[in-house]
Write a protein that holds these residues in place. Sequence first.
Motif, PDB file in Angstrom:
ATOM      1  N   TYR A 101       0.874  -1.200   0.000  1.00  0.00           N
ATOM      2  CA  TYR A 101       0.000   0.000   0.000  1.00  0.00           C
ATOM      3  C   TYR A 101       0.893   1.227   0.000  1.00  0.00           C
ATOM      4  CZ  TYR A 101      -4.065   2.797   1.748  1.00  0.00           C
ATOM      5  OH  TYR A 101      -5.096   3.694   1.918  1.00  0.00           O
ATOM      6  N   SER A 102       0.793   2.062  -1.037  1.00  0.00           N
ATOM      7  CA  SER A 102       1.673   3.218  -1.127  1.00  0.00           C
ATOM      8  C   SER A 102       0.952   4.400  -1.787  1.00  0.00           C
ATOM      9  CB  SER A 102       2.942   2.815  -1.891  1.00  0.00           C
ATOM     10  OG  SER A 102       3.934   3.795  -1.722  1.00  0.00           O
ATOM     11  N   ALA A 103       1.704   5.372  -2.268  1.00  0.00           N
ATOM     12  CA  ALA A 103       1.108   6.628  -2.732  1.00  0.00           C
ATOM     13  C   ALA A 103       1.504   6.924  -4.179  1.00  0.00           C
ATOM     14  CB  ALA A 103       1.578   7.763  -1.836  1.00  0.00           C
ATOM     15  N   PRO A 104       0.634   7.632  -4.915  1.00  0.00           N
ATOM     16  CA  PRO A 104       0.965   7.971  -6.304  1.00  0.00           C
ATOM     17  C   PRO A 104       2.297   8.700  -6.448  1.00  0.00           C
ATOM     18  CG  PRO A 104      -1.345   8.439  -5.902  1.00  0.00           C
ATOM     19  CD  PRO A 104      -0.737   8.059  -4.568  1.00  0.00           C
ATOM     20  N   THR A 105       2.629   9.558  -5.490  1.00  0.00           N
ATOM     21  CA  THR A 105       3.877  10.306  -5.610  1.00  0.00           C
ATOM     22  C   THR A 105       5.067   9.348  -5.666  1.00  0.00           C
ATOM     23  OG1 THR A 105       5.267  11.979  -4.576  1.00  0.00           O
ATOM     24  CG2 THR A 105       3.889  10.731  -3.090  1.00  0.00           C
ATOM     25  N   ASN A 161      -2.944   8.811 -11.541  1.00  0.00           N
ATOM     26  CA  ASN A 161      -3.161   8.980 -12.980  1.00  0.00           C
ATOM     27  C   ASN A 161      -3.305   7.588 -13.597  1.00  0.00           C
ATOM     28  OD1 ASN A 161      -0.385  10.634 -12.137  1.00  0.00           O
ATOM     29  ND2 ASN A 161      -2.123  11.891 -12.716  1.00  0.00           N
ATOM     30  N   PRO A 162      -4.242   7.416 -14.534  1.00  0.00           N
ATOM     31  CA  PRO A 162      -4.425   6.084 -15.132  1.00  0.00           C
ATOM     32  C   PRO A 162      -3.121   5.452 -15.611  1.00  0.00           C
ATOM     33  CG  PRO A 162      -6.184   7.544 -15.838  1.00  0.00           C
ATOM     34  CD  PRO A 162      -5.243   8.384 -15.015  1.00  0.00           C
ATOM     35  N   GLU A 163      -2.224   6.246 -16.187  1.00  0.00           N
ATOM     36  CA  GLU A 163      -0.985   5.663 -16.709  1.00  0.00           C
ATOM     37  C   GLU A 163      -0.080   5.179 -15.579  1.00  0.00           C
ATOM     38  OE1 GLU A 163      -2.032   5.613 -19.964  1.00  0.00           O
ATOM     39  OE2 GLU A 163      -0.506   4.069 -19.723  1.00  0.00           O
ATOM     40  N   ALA A 164      -0.085   5.888 -14.466  1.00  0.00           N
ATOM     41  CA  ALA A 164       0.685   5.439 -13.297  1.00  0.00           C
ATOM     42  C   ALA A 164       0.050   4.163 -12.733  1.00  0.00           C
ATOM     43  CB  ALA A 164       0.728   6.530 -12.236  1.00  0.00           C
ATOM     44  N   TRP A 165      -1.252   4.084 -12.776  1.00  0.00           N
ATOM     45  CA  TRP A 165      -1.995   2.884 -12.321  1.00  0.00           C
ATOM     46  C   TRP A 165      -1.554   1.662 -13.134  1.00  0.00           C
ATOM     47  CZ3 TRP A 165      -5.290  -1.054 -13.549  1.00  0.00           C
ATOM     48  CH2 TRP A 165      -6.266  -1.462 -12.632  1.00  0.00           C
ATOM     49  N   ILE A 166      -1.515   1.839 -14.450  1.00  0.00           N
ATOM     50  CA  ILE A 166      -1.150   0.731 -15.345  1.00  0.00           C
ATOM     51  C   ILE A 166       0.305   0.309 -15.089  1.00  0.00           C
ATOM     52  CG2 ILE A 166      -0.777   0.090 -17.789  1.00  0.00           C
ATOM     53  CD1 ILE A 166      -3.737   0.293 -17.254  1.00  0.00           C
TER      54      ILE A 166
END
Length: 654
Positions: A356-360, A392-397
Amino acid sequence: MNSIDSLLHETRRFPPAPAFVENAVAGPELAEAAAADRLAFWGDQSRQLLSWSTPFTQTLDWSEAPFAKWFADGRLNVAYNCLDRHVEAGNGDRIALHWEGEPGDSRSITYEELTADVKRAANTFAELGVGHGDRVAIYLPMIPEAVVAMLAVARLGAIHSVVFGGFSADSLRARIDDAEAKLVITADGGWRKGKVFPLKNAVDAALADGASTVEHVLVVRRGENTVEWTEGRDLWWHDTVEEASDEHDAEAFEAENPLFILYTSGTTGKPKGILHTSGGYLTQAAYTHKNVFDLHPETDVYWCTADVGWITGHSYVVYGPLANGATQVIYEGTPDTPHPARWWEVVEKYKVSIFYSAPTAIRSFMKIGRQEPQKYDLSSIRLLGSVGEPINPEAWIWYRDIIGAGAAPIVDTWWQTETGGIMISALPGLTTLKPGSAQVPLPGISVDVLSEDGTPVGNGEGGLLVVTEPWPSMLRGIWGDPERFVETYWSKFPGGDGEPPRYFAGDGARKDEDGDIWLLGRVDDVMNVSGHRLSTAEIESALVSHPWVAESAVVGANDETTGQAVVAFVIVKASQADVATAAEAADVLRAHVAQQIGAIARPRQVFIVTELPKTRSGKIMRRLLRDVAEGREIGDTTTLADTNVMQIITDKLK
Ligand code: WTA
């Protein structure tokens, strides 16, 4: 203008894998039970997940809204629920914490050992005069003693106020004063970026005038750096706690007994001491941790990378996982010390299954490149989580493909310090995932998206995110300032005429065609371009969808023709650094945004930068970028993680 225009259309879908569904903790019956009778559902959850010394008879008292009481006539001890009962149930040998220090030292601590440590600490704190209702400030690095200290304070029915170790002496003093803390628990120093950073000397500076409420400072030896000593006030942890008796009976306290205060800085004004209490908070922390992360406590190894100085560390390092008897990893240092793949080395070492982490953090790994995580075996990972900002969707992928082997479900969890626990998230065995969307309120949680006049927006529209019904882990107030509590969160949609008040979270959101929720960023950051209200999150996601871009921040800057214009700051991936000049890249990216979401969102300017200004918890501070974009003097930078960043950005733009 009522709502927020939404332009980004992300259409990728990921249904849960059949093998995952088969063993999933949360099935459809959870939502059915919550829909049938919401309060009965929460009562059942609380009885199932926690051990109450005196059972409650009333679930919710909302008669003094927005001041809520949950499970008010029940009594429990929070630390007992996180520790002793697991030992009594025969799980004392299970590892509670695998702790990894930054220099490479490590300790694995069982539930039995952790329980004994907390009892020793509770005995010591009690001897130092800490009792029911007293406040204790905790200013520690990410070491096991931080968890022990929090639980020992809770065990005594006292109230902790954890202050992130990166905060200055002044910030620490302001928090000590506001809460009138009696005891401060700190360390000589902790490890960060390959060096010891001193903590005790900041405590000394904070207390230098001798005029605070603090009676004692308890110091853990960790950094082995030299410290000054105030006789009579200062005590070593190893001389006191480690020598104390490990016999301590946990007394039960009322469900609404305050558990902790945690300060949030927000964008304006003095920090708010967000107050959380015991029974409702622990119920929701345990419920969300179990169901959102699909926890199988006998087999999973869970790792939440947050520091205990933030709410994520409170709910998903300390209270949720320990109430559920989980085995978890905690790590002291920075992700890139001593090498850029340190986190992945830790995942391999402990066979982490839930991460479990963060987008940044995810975007900073995208910037460095996939070769780093690919050096380690990450095949133990079966579930990923994200929190803190829209992903962001691209970071998700990228997260799913590179960290989750293209298979792990990602739960994008929306919540706040104020909400205490996760509010909106997919359930991994049930929800078809949509990259970039937090998606659905959890069973038992009621949210909506409203336009300014308080009417719900339709599907496909954007507006203001609200919580429409009270929830167990909701903040109970702002320490010492009930008026500010009402004003900040409840005055936008106060209700009346039979209408209940609604909690305004400060975030923009849109409902998609299925009614799923997409977070659009803080409403303070919404831009108004030619009368269209545009969200930061969507334009940033469009930029990150370009293969050159690792991270971006957009702001609205004054513009003579359009009112405001979109100005973007972009960090290019290391592997793409030489593909174009800054001017060429800016043109390509402006066109890319126009093509992705429409000409209205085309940035007026795109600046290629190497850093973005962030708070210490990793959130982008767009306010400072707005100053740059409008050519103003840069405003208050004291909450920046790295105060040099603004200089680096402005130098670059000269
Ligand atoms: C943002 C962190 C989009 C949001 C637990 C919220 C998110 C603020 C998400 C709270 C998410 C948090 N998607 N935005 N999944 N999670 N946020 O108090 O703006 O540090 O209001 O709590 O972070 O930040 P806080």
